[in-house]
Design a protein around this motif. Sequence first.
Motif, PDB file in Angstrom:
ATOM      1  N   ASP A  71      31.631  50.517  28.443  1.00 24.06           N
ATOM      2  CA  ASP A  71      31.287  49.199  28.984  1.00 24.06           C
ATOM      3  C   ASP A  71      31.367  49.230  30.506  1.00 24.06           C
ATOM      4  N   GLY A  72      30.278  48.795  31.134  1.00 23.02           N
ATOM      5  CA  GLY A  72      30.307  48.640  32.577  1.00 23.02           C
ATOM      6  C   GLY A  72      30.420  49.954  33.311  1.00 23.02           C
ATOM      7  N   PRO A  73      30.751  49.887  34.589  1.00 21.70           N
ATOM      8  CA  PRO A  73      30.841  51.108  35.389  1.00 21.70           C
ATOM      9  C   PRO A  73      32.049  51.942  34.999  1.00 21.70           C
ATOM     10  N   GLN A  74      31.870  53.253  35.070  1.00 22.90           N
ATOM     11  CA  GLN A  74      32.989  54.174  34.899  1.00 22.90           C
ATOM     12  C   GLN A  74      33.508  54.499  36.298  1.00 22.90           C
ATOM     13  N   LEU A  75      34.605  53.878  36.659  1.00 28.84           N
ATOM     14  CA  LEU A  75      35.121  53.927  38.027  1.00 28.84           C
ATOM     15  C   LEU A  75      36.281  54.905  38.149  1.00 28.84           C
ATOM     16  N   GLN A 179      43.709  36.402  30.272  1.00 37.93           N
ATOM     17  CA  GLN A 179      42.521  36.981  30.891  1.00 37.93           C
ATOM     18  C   GLN A 179      41.427  35.926  30.977  1.00 37.93           C
ATOM     19  N   GLU A 180      40.703  35.955  32.108  1.00 38.29           N
ATOM     20  CA  GLU A 180      39.544  35.091  32.285  1.00 38.29           C
ATOM     21  C   GLU A 180      38.371  35.957  32.703  1.00 38.29           C
ATOM     22  N   TYR A 181      37.161  35.533  32.300  1.00 35.14           N
ATOM     23  CA  TYR A 181      35.968  36.347  32.470  1.00 35.14           C
ATOM     24  C   TYR A 181      35.000  35.626  33.407  1.00 35.14           C
ATOM     25  N   PHE A 182      34.518  36.355  34.443  1.00 33.10           N
ATOM     26  CA  PHE A 182      33.675  35.771  35.481  1.00 33.10           C
ATOM     27  C   PHE A 182      32.385  36.571  35.625  1.00 33.10           C
ATOM     28  N   ARG A 183      31.277  35.858  35.838  1.00 39.39           N
ATOM     29  CA  ARG A 183      30.014  36.526  36.113  1.00 39.39           C
ATOM     30  C   ARG A 183      30.164  37.327  37.402  1.00 39.39           C
ATOM     31  N   LEU A 184      29.743  38.577  37.367  1.00 38.85           N
ATOM     32  CA  LEU A 184      29.872  39.447  38.529  1.00 38.85           C
ATOM     33  C   LEU A 184      28.504  39.601  39.184  1.00 38.85           C
ATOM     34  N   THR A 185      28.401  39.140  40.418  1.00 37.81           N
ATOM     35  CA  THR A 185      27.107  39.124  41.105  1.00 37.81           C
ATOM     36  C   THR A 185      27.034  40.152  42.224  1.00 37.81           C
ATOM     37  N   TYR A 186      28.046  41.019  42.327  1.00 38.00           N
ATOM     38  CA  TYR A 186      28.051  42.032  43.382  1.00 38.00           C
ATOM     39  C   TYR A 186      28.731  43.286  42.854  1.00 38.00           C
ATOM     40  N   ASN A 187      28.558  44.377  43.568  1.00 41.02           N
ATOM     41  CA  ASN A 187      29.136  45.642  43.153  1.00 41.02           C
ATOM     42  C   ASN A 187      30.614  45.703  43.539  1.00 41.02           C
ATOM     43  N   GLN A 188      31.477  45.930  42.564  1.00 35.42           N
ATOM     44  CA  GLN A 188      32.900  46.099  42.835  1.00 35.42           C
ATOM     45  C   GLN A 188      33.308  47.479  42.306  1.00 35.42           C
ATOM     46  N   PRO A 189      33.383  48.475  43.175  1.00 34.66           N
ATOM     47  CA  PRO A 189      33.533  49.867  42.720  1.00 34.66           C
ATOM     48  C   PRO A 189      34.975  50.313  42.507  1.00 34.66           C
ATOM     49  N   TYR A 190      35.824  49.433  42.031  1.00 33.93           N
ATOM     50  CA  TYR A 190      37.218  49.810  41.804  1.00 33.93           C
ATOM     51  C   TYR A 190      37.843  48.845  40.794  1.00 33.93           C
ATOM     52  N   LYS A 209      33.323  44.887  34.334  1.00 32.09           N
ATOM     53  CA  LYS A 209      32.629  45.270  33.102  1.00 32.09           C
ATOM     54  C   LYS A 209      31.125  45.171  33.347  1.00 32.09           C
ATOM     55  N   GLU A 210      30.344  45.230  32.281  1.00 37.12           N
ATOM     56  CA  GLU A 210      28.893  45.161  32.409  1.00 37.12           C
ATOM     57  C   GLU A 210      28.472  43.728  32.729  1.00 37.12           C
ATOM     58  N   GLY A 211      28.308  43.431  34.016  1.00 36.56           N
ATOM     59  CA  GLY A 211      27.849  42.108  34.438  1.00 36.56           C
ATOM     60  C   GLY A 211      28.931  41.066  34.576  1.00 36.56           C
ATOM     61  N   TYR A 212      30.184  41.436  34.359  1.00 36.85           N
ATOM     62  CA  TYR A 212      31.246  40.457  34.529  1.00 36.85           C
ATOM     63  C   TYR A 212      32.541  41.134  34.973  1.00 36.85           C
ATOM     64  N   LEU A 213      33.472  40.310  35.411  1.00 37.84           N
ATOM     65  CA  LEU A 213      34.760  40.789  35.908  1.00 37.84           C
ATOM     66  C   LEU A 213      35.876  40.182  35.070  1.00 37.84           C
ATOM     67  N   GLY A 238      41.280  34.840  48.307  1.00 39.14           N
ATOM     68  CA  GLY A 238      41.714  35.074  49.682  1.00 39.14           C
ATOM     69  C   GLY A 238      41.647  36.538  50.075  1.00 39.14           C
ATOM     70  N   LYS A 239      41.612  37.433  49.078  1.00 32.75           N
ATOM     71  CA  LYS A 239      41.492  38.872  49.321  1.00 32.75           C
ATOM     72  C   LYS A 239      40.036  39.355  49.242  1.00 32.75           C
ATOM     73  N   GLY A 240      39.108  38.421  49.157  1.00 25.32           N
ATOM     74  CA  GLY A 240      37.705  38.796  49.170  1.00 25.32           C
ATOM     75  C   GLY A 240      37.044  38.909  47.816  1.00 25.32           C
ATOM     76  N   PHE A 241      37.745  38.538  46.739  1.00 30.82           N
ATOM     77  CA  PHE A 241      37.143  38.572  45.404  1.00 30.82           C
ATOM     78  C   PHE A 241      36.271  37.321  45.216  1.00 30.82           C
ATOM     79  N   ASP A 242      35.005  37.529  44.895  1.00 31.07           N
ATOM     80  CA  ASP A 242      34.106  36.418  44.579  1.00 31.07           C
ATOM     81  C   ASP A 242      34.077  36.282  43.060  1.00 31.07           C
ATOM     82  N   LEU A 243      34.840  35.323  42.540  1.00 24.62           N
ATOM     83  CA  LEU A 243      35.024  35.249  41.097  1.00 24.62           C
ATOM     84  C   LEU A 243      33.825  34.668  40.356  1.00 24.62           C
ATOM     85  N   GLY A 244      32.977  33.933  41.025  1.00 22.07           N
ATOM     86  CA  GLY A 244      31.764  33.464  40.366  1.00 22.07           C
ATOM     87  C   GLY A 244      32.025  32.488  39.229  1.00 22.07           C
ATOM     88  N   GLU A 245      31.084  32.443  38.287  1.00 20.52           N
ATOM     89  CA  GLU A 245      31.152  31.494  37.169  1.00 20.52           C
ATOM     90  C   GLU A 245      32.058  32.024  36.060  1.00 20.52           C
TER      91      GLU A 245
END
Length: 364
Positions: A71-75, A179-190, A209-213, A238-245
Amino acid sequence: MYDVIIVGGGPAGATLARLLGRSRKVLLIERRYIKENGEGDFKKCCGGLVAPDAQRLLAEFGLGIPGEVLDGPQLFAVRTIDQGNNLERYYQRHYVNVNREKFDRWLLSQVSACVEVEDGSMFKNYMDFGKYVQATYLKDGEEIVATAKLLVGADGASSRVRRRLYPNKNGQRRYIAIQEYFRLTYNQPYYGSIFDKEITDFYSWTIPKEGYLVVGSALDPYNEPLKKFEELKGKLEGKGFDLGESFGKNSAYLLRPRGSREILTGKGRVALIGEAAGWISPSSAEGLSYGFKSALNLSGAIEENIERAATLYRKKSKSLYLNIKWKGIKSFLMYNDYTRHMIMKSGVMSMGSIKEKLAETGII
Protein backbone atom coordinates in the motif's frame (compact mmCIF):
# COMPACT_ATOMS: atom_id res chain seq x y z
CA MET A 1 -13.97 -32.70 19.16
CA TYR A 2 -11.27 -30.42 17.79
CA ASP A 3 -7.62 -30.60 18.70
CA VAL A 4 -7.34 -26.80 18.91
CA ILE A 5 -9.82 -23.92 18.94
CA ILE A 6 -8.24 -20.55 18.09
CA VAL A 7 -10.05 -17.35 19.05
CA GLY A 8 -8.88 -14.55 16.76
CA GLY A 9 -7.92 -14.62 13.09
CA GLY A 10 -5.31 -11.86 13.05
CA PRO A 11 -1.61 -12.51 12.29
CA ALA A 12 -0.99 -14.62 15.43
CA GLY A 13 -4.15 -16.74 15.10
CA ALA A 14 -3.86 -17.17 11.33
CA THR A 15 -0.19 -18.18 11.66
CA LEU A 16 -0.96 -20.80 14.30
CA ALA A 17 -3.82 -22.15 12.18
CA ARG A 18 -1.51 -22.37 9.16
CA LEU A 19 1.20 -24.18 11.14
CA LEU A 20 -1.25 -26.70 12.62
CA GLY A 21 -3.77 -27.03 9.81
CA ARG A 22 -2.44 -30.12 8.08
CA SER A 23 -1.69 -32.15 11.21
CA ARG A 24 -4.46 -31.14 13.63
CA LYS A 25 -8.20 -30.58 13.55
CA VAL A 26 -8.52 -26.84 14.06
CA LEU A 27 -11.42 -24.40 14.48
CA LEU A 28 -10.69 -20.68 14.12
CA ILE A 29 -13.27 -18.20 15.46
CA GLU A 30 -13.03 -14.60 14.20
CA ARG A 31 -15.46 -11.75 14.88
CA ARG A 32 -14.68 -9.90 11.63
CA TYR A 33 -15.74 -10.98 8.15
CA ILE A 34 -12.16 -11.62 7.16
CA LYS A 35 -12.24 -14.48 4.67
CA GLU A 36 -11.61 -13.60 1.03
CA ASN A 37 -15.29 -14.21 0.32
CA GLY A 38 -16.40 -12.50 3.54
CA GLU A 39 -19.60 -10.49 3.57
CA GLY A 40 -18.14 -7.33 5.11
CA ASP A 41 -15.04 -5.20 5.38
CA PHE A 42 -13.01 -3.82 8.23
CA LYS A 43 -10.34 -1.21 8.89
CA LYS A 44 -8.01 -2.24 11.68
CA CYS A 45 -6.46 0.51 13.79
CA CYS A 46 -2.89 -0.29 12.76
CA GLY A 47 -0.28 1.66 10.81
CA GLY A 48 0.38 -1.29 8.53
CA LEU A 49 4.19 -1.31 8.63
CA VAL A 50 5.95 -4.68 8.63
CA ALA A 51 9.20 -4.26 10.58
CA PRO A 52 12.44 -6.16 9.81
CA ASP A 53 11.90 -8.72 12.62
CA ALA A 54 8.52 -9.65 11.17
CA GLN A 55 9.96 -9.69 7.64
CA ARG A 56 12.60 -12.19 8.75
CA LEU A 57 9.98 -14.50 10.24
CA LEU A 58 7.90 -14.35 7.06
CA ALA A 59 11.05 -15.32 5.16
CA GLU A 60 11.64 -18.24 7.55
CA PHE A 61 8.04 -19.33 6.95
CA GLY A 62 8.73 -19.30 3.21
CA LEU A 63 6.22 -16.50 2.62
CA GLY A 64 6.58 -13.40 0.46
CA ILE A 65 4.09 -10.53 0.64
CA PRO A 66 2.23 -10.29 -2.70
CA GLY A 67 2.12 -7.01 -4.58
CA GLU A 68 -1.63 -6.52 -4.15
CA VAL A 69 -1.15 -6.37 -0.37
CA LEU A 70 1.36 -3.49 -0.56
CA ASP A 71 0.00 0.00 0.00
CA GLY A 72 1.27 3.41 -0.95
CA PRO A 73 4.92 4.38 -1.23
CA GLN A 74 7.64 2.08 0.03
CA LEU A 75 9.68 4.59 2.01
CA PHE A 76 13.09 4.33 3.64
CA ALA A 77 13.25 7.24 6.09
CA VAL A 78 11.58 8.23 9.35
CA ARG A 79 11.29 11.88 10.29
CA THR A 80 11.69 11.87 14.07
CA ILE A 81 10.31 14.92 15.87
CA ASP A 82 11.19 15.54 19.53
CA GLN A 83 8.86 18.33 20.58
CA GLY A 84 10.17 18.69 24.12
CA ASN A 85 13.80 19.04 23.05
CA ASN A 86 12.93 20.92 19.84
CA LEU A 87 14.94 18.50 17.71
CA GLU A 88 14.39 16.74 14.40
CA ARG A 89 16.33 13.99 12.71
CA TYR A 90 15.86 11.62 9.78
CA TYR A 91 16.71 7.95 10.27
CA GLN A 92 16.91 5.22 7.67
CA ARG A 93 14.45 2.39 8.30
CA HIS A 94 13.35 -0.58 6.22
CA TYR A 95 9.65 -1.20 6.74
CA VAL A 96 7.24 -2.77 4.26
CA ASN A 97 4.14 -0.59 3.87
CA VAL A 98 1.02 -2.77 3.58
CA ASN A 99 -2.73 -2.47 3.53
CA ARG A 100 -3.49 -4.05 6.89
CA GLU A 101 -6.92 -5.38 5.89
CA LYS A 102 -5.48 -7.10 2.80
CA PHE A 103 -2.49 -8.30 4.82
CA ASP A 104 -4.75 -10.08 7.33
CA ARG A 105 -6.85 -11.61 4.56
CA TRP A 106 -3.70 -12.80 2.79
CA LEU A 107 -2.33 -14.44 5.95
CA LEU A 108 -5.63 -16.24 6.43
CA SER A 109 -5.62 -17.36 2.78
CA GLN A 110 -2.42 -19.29 3.53
CA VAL A 111 -4.28 -21.50 6.02
CA SER A 112 -5.08 -25.04 4.89
CA ALA A 113 -8.61 -25.72 3.72
CA CYS A 114 -8.67 -28.38 6.45
CA VAL A 115 -9.04 -25.60 9.04
CA GLU A 116 -12.63 -24.66 9.82
CA VAL A 117 -12.87 -20.85 9.82
CA GLU A 118 -15.93 -19.27 11.44
CA ASP A 119 -15.67 -15.56 10.68
CA GLY A 120 -18.41 -13.13 11.62
CA SER A 121 -18.56 -15.01 14.93
CA MET A 122 -18.37 -13.66 18.48
CA PHE A 123 -16.56 -15.67 21.15
CA LYS A 124 -18.45 -15.56 24.44
CA ASN A 125 -16.90 -17.84 27.05
CA TYR A 126 -15.24 -21.14 27.78
CA MET A 127 -15.08 -23.83 30.46
CA ASP A 128 -11.94 -25.83 31.23
CA PHE A 129 -12.97 -29.34 32.36
CA GLY A 130 -9.42 -30.63 32.88
CA LYS A 131 -9.34 -33.21 30.11
CA TYR A 132 -10.94 -30.93 27.53
CA VAL A 133 -12.22 -27.38 27.10
CA GLN A 134 -15.55 -26.11 25.74
CA ALA A 135 -15.88 -22.76 23.94
CA THR A 136 -19.15 -20.94 23.32
CA TYR A 137 -19.59 -18.49 20.45
CA LEU A 138 -22.35 -16.76 18.50
CA LYS A 139 -22.77 -17.23 14.76
CA ASP A 140 -25.70 -15.58 12.94
CA GLY A 141 -27.53 -15.24 16.25
CA GLU A 142 -27.11 -18.92 17.10
CA GLU A 143 -25.13 -20.00 20.16
CA ILE A 144 -22.67 -22.78 19.33
CA VAL A 145 -20.59 -24.91 21.71
CA ALA A 146 -17.36 -26.47 20.46
CA THR A 147 -15.03 -28.85 22.33
CA ALA A 148 -11.25 -29.18 22.03
CA LYS A 149 -8.10 -30.41 23.72
CA LEU A 150 -6.71 -26.86 23.77
CA LEU A 151 -8.18 -23.34 23.51
CA VAL A 152 -5.92 -20.55 22.22
CA GLY A 153 -6.63 -16.87 22.79
CA ALA A 154 -5.28 -14.81 19.88
CA ASP A 155 -7.85 -12.06 20.31
CA GLY A 156 -5.66 -9.03 20.94
CA ALA A 157 -5.21 -6.48 23.71
CA SER A 158 -8.81 -6.72 24.91
CA SER A 159 -8.73 -10.52 24.91
CA ARG A 160 -11.85 -12.12 26.37
CA VAL A 161 -9.96 -15.36 26.75
CA ARG A 162 -7.27 -13.68 28.89
CA ARG A 163 -9.81 -11.89 31.08
CA ARG A 164 -11.57 -15.20 31.71
CA LEU A 165 -8.33 -17.09 32.37
CA TYR A 166 -6.73 -14.44 34.58
CA PRO A 167 -9.61 -12.51 36.20
CA ASN A 168 -7.31 -10.96 38.82
CA LYS A 169 -4.39 -10.14 36.54
CA ASN A 170 -5.66 -7.45 34.23
CA GLY A 171 -3.43 -4.65 35.46
CA GLN A 172 -1.33 -4.42 32.30
CA ARG A 173 -0.62 -0.89 31.18
CA ARG A 174 -3.10 -0.05 28.42
CA TYR A 175 -3.19 2.72 25.84
CA ILE A 176 -5.81 3.65 23.33
CA ALA A 177 -4.50 3.99 19.80
CA ILE A 178 -6.43 6.55 17.76
CA GLN A 179 -5.92 6.91 14.01
CA GLU A 180 -7.41 9.42 11.59
CA TYR A 181 -7.20 9.30 7.81
CA PHE A 182 -6.58 12.38 5.62
CA ARG A 183 -6.55 12.91 1.87
CA LEU A 184 -2.93 13.38 0.83
CA THR A 185 -2.46 16.01 -1.86
CA TYR A 186 1.34 16.25 -1.83
CA ASN A 187 4.37 14.00 -1.75
CA GLN A 188 5.50 13.07 1.76
CA PRO A 189 8.61 10.87 1.36
CA TYR A 190 8.98 9.73 4.96
CA TYR A 191 7.20 8.13 7.88
CA GLY A 192 6.82 10.26 11.00
CA SER A 193 7.57 9.47 14.65
CA ILE A 194 6.68 12.12 17.23
CA PHE A 195 7.74 12.31 20.88
CA ASP A 196 5.76 14.83 22.89
CA LYS A 197 5.00 14.35 26.59
CA GLU A 198 2.24 16.95 26.41
CA ILE A 199 0.40 14.46 24.20
CA THR A 200 1.51 11.05 25.51
CA ASP A 201 4.35 9.33 27.33
CA PHE A 202 4.44 6.88 24.40
CA TYR A 203 4.60 8.18 20.82
CA SER A 204 2.60 9.33 17.78
CA TRP A 205 3.07 8.53 14.09
CA THR A 206 2.33 9.54 10.51
CA ILE A 207 2.28 6.99 7.67
CA PRO A 208 1.65 7.88 4.02
CA LYS A 209 -0.55 5.40 2.16
CA GLU A 210 -1.95 5.30 -1.37
CA GLY A 211 -3.54 8.75 -1.64
CA TYR A 212 -3.96 9.34 2.06
CA LEU A 213 -2.07 9.92 5.29
CA VAL A 214 -2.53 8.03 8.54
CA VAL A 215 -2.09 10.11 11.70
CA GLY A 216 -2.05 8.09 14.89
CA SER A 217 -1.13 8.22 18.56
CA ALA A 218 -0.97 5.85 21.53
CA LEU A 219 -2.71 7.77 24.30
CA ASP A 220 -3.59 7.44 27.96
CA PRO A 221 -7.26 6.36 27.87
CA TYR A 222 -7.91 8.16 31.18
CA ASN A 223 -6.38 11.52 30.24
CA GLU A 224 -8.70 13.11 27.67
CA PRO A 225 -7.40 11.09 24.67
CA LEU A 226 -9.64 12.82 22.11
CA LYS A 227 -8.53 16.25 23.28
CA LYS A 228 -4.87 15.17 23.18
CA PHE A 229 -5.34 13.82 19.67
CA GLU A 230 -6.73 17.17 18.50
CA GLU A 231 -3.71 18.89 20.06
CA LEU A 232 -1.43 16.51 18.18
CA LYS A 233 -3.02 17.46 14.85
CA GLY A 234 -2.56 21.14 15.60
CA LYS A 235 1.11 20.64 16.41
CA LEU A 236 1.65 18.61 13.23
CA GLU A 237 0.18 21.42 11.15
CA GLY A 238 2.63 23.73 12.90
CA LYS A 239 5.42 21.42 11.68
CA GLY A 240 4.33 21.75 8.06
CA PHE A 241 1.95 18.79 7.75
CA ASP A 242 -0.98 19.59 5.45
CA LEU A 243 -3.59 17.21 6.80
CA GLY A 244 -6.23 17.92 4.18
CA GLU A 245 -9.71 16.37 4.27
CA SER A 246 -10.44 13.81 6.97
CA PHE A 247 -12.42 10.77 5.86
CA GLY A 248 -12.40 8.46 8.85
CA LYS A 249 -11.18 7.69 12.33
CA ASN A 250 -10.90 4.55 14.46
CA SER A 251 -9.35 3.32 17.67
CA ALA A 252 -8.24 0.23 19.54
CA TYR A 253 -6.62 -0.65 22.83
CA LEU A 254 -3.01 -1.76 22.93
CA LEU A 255 -0.83 -3.08 25.73
CA ARG A 256 2.61 -1.90 26.77
CA PRO A 257 4.25 -4.44 29.09
CA ARG A 258 6.37 -3.00 31.90
CA GLY A 259 8.27 -6.26 32.16
CA SER A 260 8.23 -9.94 31.32
CA ARG A 261 6.07 -10.69 34.37
CA GLU A 262 3.14 -9.03 32.60
CA ILE A 263 3.30 -11.64 29.84
CA LEU A 264 0.55 -14.22 30.47
CA THR A 265 1.02 -17.28 28.27
CA GLY A 266 -1.74 -19.50 29.66
CA LYS A 267 -2.34 -22.51 31.88
CA GLY A 268 -4.26 -25.75 31.91
CA ARG A 269 -6.08 -26.26 28.62
CA VAL A 270 -5.77 -22.60 27.59
CA ALA A 271 -2.86 -20.75 25.94
CA LEU A 272 -2.43 -17.13 24.82
CA ILE A 273 -0.43 -15.84 21.85
CA GLY A 274 0.27 -12.46 20.30
CA GLU A 275 -0.98 -9.39 22.11
CA ALA A 276 -3.57 -11.46 23.98
CA ALA A 277 -0.61 -12.73 25.99
CA GLY A 278 1.01 -9.28 26.15
CA TRP A 279 3.61 -10.01 23.47
CA ILE A 280 4.24 -6.53 22.03
CA SER A 281 7.25 -4.23 21.99
CA PRO A 282 7.18 -1.72 24.89
CA SER A 283 9.40 0.61 22.85
CA SER A 284 7.58 0.72 19.49
CA ALA A 285 4.28 -1.21 19.93
CA GLU A 286 5.41 -3.52 17.12
CA GLY A 287 3.42 -6.72 17.46
CA LEU A 288 3.58 -8.68 14.21
CA SER A 289 6.91 -10.37 14.93
CA TYR A 290 5.74 -11.33 18.43
CA GLY A 291 2.50 -12.71 17.02
CA PHE A 292 4.39 -14.83 14.48
CA LYS A 293 7.01 -16.04 16.95
CA SER A 294 4.57 -16.87 19.76
CA ALA A 295 2.42 -18.84 17.27
CA LEU A 296 5.53 -20.72 16.14
CA ASN A 297 6.51 -21.51 19.74
CA LEU A 298 3.03 -22.74 20.63
CA SER A 299 2.74 -24.86 17.50
CA GLY A 300 5.99 -26.59 18.47
CA ALA A 301 4.66 -27.22 21.97
CA ILE A 302 1.40 -28.65 20.60
CA GLU A 303 3.17 -30.99 18.24
CA GLU A 304 5.45 -32.13 21.08
CA ASN A 305 2.66 -32.80 23.59
CA ILE A 306 -0.75 -31.17 23.33
CA GLU A 307 -1.62 -32.28 26.86
CA ARG A 308 1.22 -30.14 28.26
CA ALA A 309 1.19 -27.49 25.55
CA ALA A 310 0.77 -24.43 27.82
CA THR A 311 3.75 -25.43 29.99
CA LEU A 312 5.98 -26.34 27.05
CA TYR A 313 5.04 -23.14 25.23
CA ARG A 314 6.22 -21.04 28.18
CA LYS A 315 9.58 -22.83 28.16
CA LYS A 316 9.97 -22.39 24.40
CA SER A 317 9.37 -18.64 24.78
CA LYS A 318 12.52 -17.85 26.81
CA SER A 319 14.05 -15.84 23.98
CA LEU A 320 10.85 -13.80 23.66
CA TYR A 321 10.90 -13.02 27.38
CA LEU A 322 14.51 -11.84 27.03
CA ASN A 323 13.51 -9.76 24.03
CA ILE A 324 10.79 -8.03 26.06
CA LYS A 325 13.37 -7.21 28.75
CA TRP A 326 15.74 -5.76 26.16
CA LYS A 327 12.96 -3.70 24.57
CA GLY A 328 12.13 -2.42 28.06
CA ILE A 329 15.69 -1.08 28.40
CA LYS A 330 15.46 0.42 24.92
CA SER A 331 12.14 2.00 25.88
CA PHE A 332 13.74 3.69 28.91
CA LEU A 333 16.44 5.21 26.70
CA MET A 334 13.98 6.30 24.00
CA TYR A 335 11.42 7.91 26.28
CA ASN A 336 13.80 9.58 28.72
CA ASP A 337 14.10 13.24 27.66
CA TYR A 338 17.78 13.49 28.59
CA THR A 339 19.04 10.35 26.85
CA ARG A 340 16.89 10.96 23.77
CA HIS A 341 18.22 14.53 23.59
CA MET A 342 21.82 13.30 23.80
CA ILE A 343 21.30 10.64 21.13
CA MET A 344 19.46 12.90 18.69
CA LYS A 345 21.77 15.85 19.30
CA SER A 346 24.80 13.69 18.48
CA GLY A 347 23.32 12.76 15.11
CA VAL A 348 24.43 9.13 15.55
CA MET A 349 22.78 6.85 12.96
CA SER A 350 20.85 9.79 11.49
CA MET A 351 20.76 10.78 7.84
CA GLY A 352 20.41 14.12 6.12
CA SER A 353 17.71 15.04 3.66
CA ILE A 354 19.22 15.22 0.16
CA LYS A 355 16.25 17.29 -1.02
CA GLU A 356 16.86 19.86 1.72
CA LYS A 357 20.59 20.00 0.94
CA LEU A 358 19.84 20.60 -2.76
CA ALA A 359 17.35 23.31 -1.81
CA GLU A 360 20.00 25.03 0.31
CA THR A 361 22.39 25.15 -2.66
CA GLY A 362 19.70 26.50 -4.97
CA ILE A 363 19.73 23.44 -7.25
CA ILE A 364 16.04 22.81 -6.61
